[in-house]
Motif scaffolding. Structure first.
Motif, PDB file in Angstrom:
ATOM      1  N   LEU A  30      -3.122  14.112  -5.798  1.00 17.41           N
ATOM      2  CA  LEU A  30      -2.035  13.160  -6.035  1.00 17.41           C
ATOM      3  C   LEU A  30      -1.473  12.633  -4.720  1.00 17.41           C
ATOM      4  O   LEU A  30      -1.160  11.432  -4.603  1.00 17.41           O
ATOM      5  N   VAL A  31      -1.342  13.509  -3.730  1.00 15.72           N
ATOM      6  CA  VAL A  31      -0.855  13.064  -2.421  1.00 15.72           C
ATOM      7  C   VAL A  31      -1.833  12.076  -1.797  1.00 15.72           C
ATOM      8  O   VAL A  31      -1.430  11.044  -1.233  1.00 15.72           O
ATOM      9  N   TRP A  32      -3.128  12.357  -1.906  1.00 13.35           N
ATOM     10  CA  TRP A  32      -4.121  11.440  -1.340  1.00 13.35           C
ATOM     11  C   TRP A  32      -4.090  10.087  -2.057  1.00 13.35           C
ATOM     12  O   TRP A  32      -4.154   9.037  -1.401  1.00 13.35           O
ATOM     13  N   ILE A  33      -3.994  10.101  -3.382  1.00 15.49           N
ATOM     14  CA  ILE A  33      -3.945   8.845  -4.128  1.00 15.49           C
ATOM     15  C   ILE A  33      -2.702   8.044  -3.747  1.00 15.49           C
ATOM     16  O   ILE A  33      -2.761   6.813  -3.574  1.00 15.49           O
ATOM     17  N   ALA A  34      -1.567   8.726  -3.616  1.00 18.13           N
ATOM     18  CA  ALA A  34      -0.340   8.037  -3.211  1.00 18.13           C
ATOM     19  C   ALA A  34      -0.488   7.432  -1.819  1.00 18.13           C
ATOM     20  O   ALA A  34      -0.044   6.302  -1.566  1.00 18.13           O
ATOM     21  N   ALA A  35      -1.124   8.164  -0.904  1.00 22.24           N
ATOM     22  CA  ALA A  35      -1.329   7.644   0.452  1.00 22.24           C
ATOM     23  C   ALA A  35      -2.246   6.428   0.443  1.00 22.24           C
ATOM     24  O   ALA A  35      -1.990   5.431   1.137  1.00 22.24           O
ATOM     25  N   VAL A  36      -3.300   6.501  -0.352  1.00 24.87           N
ATOM     26  CA  VAL A  36      -4.243   5.372  -0.420  1.00 24.87           C
ATOM     27  C   VAL A  36      -3.562   4.141  -1.014  1.00 24.87           C
ATOM     28  O   VAL A  36      -3.756   3.004  -0.536  1.00 24.87           O
ATOM     29  N   LEU A  37      -2.745   4.334  -2.056  1.00 27.12           N
ATOM     30  CA  LEU A  37      -2.029   3.204  -2.646  1.00 27.12           C
ATOM     31  C   LEU A  37      -1.022   2.613  -1.661  1.00 27.12           C
ATOM     32  O   LEU A  37      -0.870   1.383  -1.582  1.00 27.12           O
ATOM     33  N   ALA A  38      -0.343   3.470  -0.902  1.00 25.48           N
ATOM     34  CA  ALA A  38       0.601   2.966   0.095  1.00 25.48           C
ATOM     35  C   ALA A  38      -0.127   2.156   1.171  1.00 25.48           C
ATOM     36  O   ALA A  38       0.352   1.098   1.601  1.00 25.48           O
ATOM     37  N   PHE A  41      -0.983  -1.296  -0.287  1.00 31.00           N
ATOM     38  CA  PHE A  41       0.150  -2.217  -0.405  1.00 31.00           C
ATOM     39  C   PHE A  41       0.641  -2.692   0.968  1.00 31.00           C
ATOM     40  O   PHE A  41       1.109  -3.831   1.097  1.00 31.00           O
ATOM     41  N   LEU A  42       0.539  -1.857   1.981  1.00 27.93           N
ATOM     42  CA  LEU A  42       1.088  -2.183   3.301  1.00 27.93           C
ATOM     43  C   LEU A  42      -0.013  -2.501   4.316  1.00 27.93           C
ATOM     44  O   LEU A  42       0.205  -2.360   5.520  1.00 27.93           O
ATOM     45  N   ALA A  43      -1.160  -2.927   3.836  1.00 25.37           N
ATOM     46  CA  ALA A  43      -2.299  -3.117   4.735  1.00 25.37           C
ATOM     47  C   ALA A  43      -1.999  -4.123   5.839  1.00 25.37           C
ATOM     48  O   ALA A  43      -2.327  -3.905   7.013  1.00 25.37           O
ATOM     49  N   ASP A  44      -1.379  -5.247   5.479  1.00 25.36           N
ATOM     50  CA  ASP A  44      -1.119  -6.281   6.490  1.00 25.36           C
ATOM     51  C   ASP A  44      -0.078  -5.840   7.510  1.00 25.36           C
ATOM     52  O   ASP A  44      -0.066  -6.349   8.646  1.00 25.36           O
ATOM     53  N   GLN A  45       0.797  -4.936   7.138  1.00 23.74           N
ATOM     54  CA  GLN A  45       1.852  -4.502   8.055  1.00 23.74           C
ATOM     55  C   GLN A  45       1.403  -3.362   8.971  1.00 23.74           C
ATOM     56  O   GLN A  45       1.892  -3.249  10.096  1.00 23.74           O
ATOM     57  N   ILE A  46       0.499  -2.506   8.513  1.00 23.82           N
ATOM     58  CA  ILE A  46       0.160  -1.315   9.295  1.00 23.82           C
ATOM     59  C   ILE A  46      -1.156  -1.439  10.059  1.00 23.82           C
ATOM     60  O   ILE A  46      -1.415  -0.614  10.940  1.00 23.82           O
ATOM     61  N   ARG A  47      -1.989  -2.423   9.748  1.00 22.10           N
ATOM     62  CA  ARG A  47      -3.236  -2.521  10.506  1.00 22.10           C
ATOM     63  C   ARG A  47      -2.934  -2.983  11.929  1.00 22.10           C
ATOM     64  O   ARG A  47      -2.192  -3.946  12.141  1.00 22.10           O
ATOM     65  N   SER A  85      -8.596  -0.825  11.515  1.00 20.94           N
ATOM     66  CA  SER A  85      -8.057  -2.016  10.856  1.00 20.94           C
ATOM     67  C   SER A  85      -8.939  -2.448   9.690  1.00 20.94           C
ATOM     68  O   SER A  85      -8.444  -2.779   8.603  1.00 20.94           O
ATOM     69  N   ARG A  86     -10.243  -2.425   9.905  1.00 18.19           N
ATOM     70  CA  ARG A  86     -11.154  -2.813   8.834  1.00 18.19           C
ATOM     71  C   ARG A  86     -11.135  -1.792   7.699  1.00 18.19           C
ATOM     72  O   ARG A  86     -11.282  -2.156   6.526  1.00 18.19           O
ATOM     73  N   LEU A  87     -10.935  -0.519   8.029  1.00 20.93           N
ATOM     74  CA  LEU A  87     -10.855   0.505   6.995  1.00 20.93           C
ATOM     75  C   LEU A  87      -9.618   0.308   6.126  1.00 20.93           C
ATOM     76  O   LEU A  87      -9.683   0.442   4.899  1.00 20.93           O
ATOM     77  N   ILE A  88      -8.499  -0.022   6.736  1.00 20.43           N
ATOM     78  CA  ILE A  88      -7.260  -0.231   5.978  1.00 20.43           C
ATOM     79  C   ILE A  88      -7.410  -1.398   5.019  1.00 20.43           C
ATOM     80  O   ILE A  88      -7.051  -1.313   3.830  1.00 20.43           O
TER      81      ILE A  88
END
Length: 292
Positions: A30-38, A41-47, A85-88
């Protein structure tokens, strides 16, 4: 003469209900799924970089754990593009495709299953014939043929993957809808004047939603792996966009010289599919009353 106090009548106290503990592996999933979903959703901000930004001077730079610099924590690919960046962005694209395809498959299967349960007769026979045909058809060959003939675009790719596995939902929806009709509450609502749409959407569907959700969680990893396989073969997501399977496909040519290009998306695919499968099995055990 003093009156004796009546003896206290013992009252049985129900023991407090124990909360069902989440198994450690399911909690980690569940923690991994939550991290992947986060991340999705925030791909453009964190890459850290653009997925198309080139740095030929840092071409095939190793990741930090192999002696590289923190400028590219997961290294770079053959064109100097940042692997992190490409992975995100790939995580977001693969999850978008998987969610879209799963929703299409579930919607199509449930609608056809309800039609078969409602009309019966030749409609049911036609739907079950389509179900048997879909189950017997090698989907990978069908997907390769359609993508090679019609070309590739993201809507077509998602719609094609949405045709994978719909027969499971059709079987489940048909069987549960027939069972709901036999239980009587659907017939009672129908006798009160409710339309078939209201009966199935407001009364039958909520009662079978738990089973359908569990089926979606169990089919979700298959769609991720199917998308990865088609992208690995070059028939999935096309440049300049990227997905997990796309990264694996490009990294195979540099497996001996730069294995980090392939290992990072491969690890994400394995961990994500494993996590969703663990959560799906746990939900099935929790929501199925026959397994309690």
């Amino acid at each position: 003469m003093s009156a004796t106090a009546p003896a206290a009548i013992p009252v049985a106290v129900a023991p407090p209900k124990k909360r069902a503990k989440i198994p450690p592996m399911v909690a980690i999933a569940l923690v991994w799924i939550a991290a992947v979903l986060a991340i999705a959703f925030l791909a453009d901000q964190i890459r850290p970089y653009s997925i198309t930004a080139l740095d030929l001077r840092a071409r095939l730079a190793p990741p930090v754990f192999m002696g590289g610099s923190w400028a590219h924590p997961l290294g770079t690919d053959e064109l100097g593009r940042d692997v992190l960046s490409r992975l995100i962005v790939s995580i977001r694209m693969s999850l978008l495709i998987a969610f879209g395809a799963a929703i299409i498959a579930a919607t199509l299967g449930v609608v056809l299953g309800f039609l078969a349960a409602h009309f019966r007769g030749w409609v049911e026979q036609a739907v079950m014939a389509l179900v048997d045909f879909q189950a017997a058809m090698p989907f990978m060959i069908l997907a390769l043929s359609v993508l090679a003939f019609f070309g590739n675009s993201l809507p077509l790719f998602i719609g094609l993957l949405g045709l994978h596995g719909w027969e499971r939902y059709a079987r489940i929806a048909r069987g549960l809808a027939i069972s709901a009709g036999a239980q009587g509450y659907a017939a009672a609502v129908r006798q009160l004047g409710a339309t078939p749409w209201r009966v199935y959407a407001r009364h039958v569907l909520p009662n079978i939603a738990a089973t359908l959700i569990v089926s979606m969680t169990l089919a979700f990893p298959e769609i991720i792996l199917l998308e990865s396989g088609l992208s690995f073969l070059g028939l999935g997501v096309q440049p300049p966009m990227t997905s997990l399977g796309n990264m694996v496909g490009y990294g195979r040519e540099y497996l001996t010289r730069a294995p980090w290009i392939l290992l990072s998306p491969s690890a994400v695919i394995v961990l994500t599919t494993l996590s969703v499968s663990l959560v799906g099995d746990w939900l099935r055990d929790r929501l199925d009353p026959t397994l309690r």
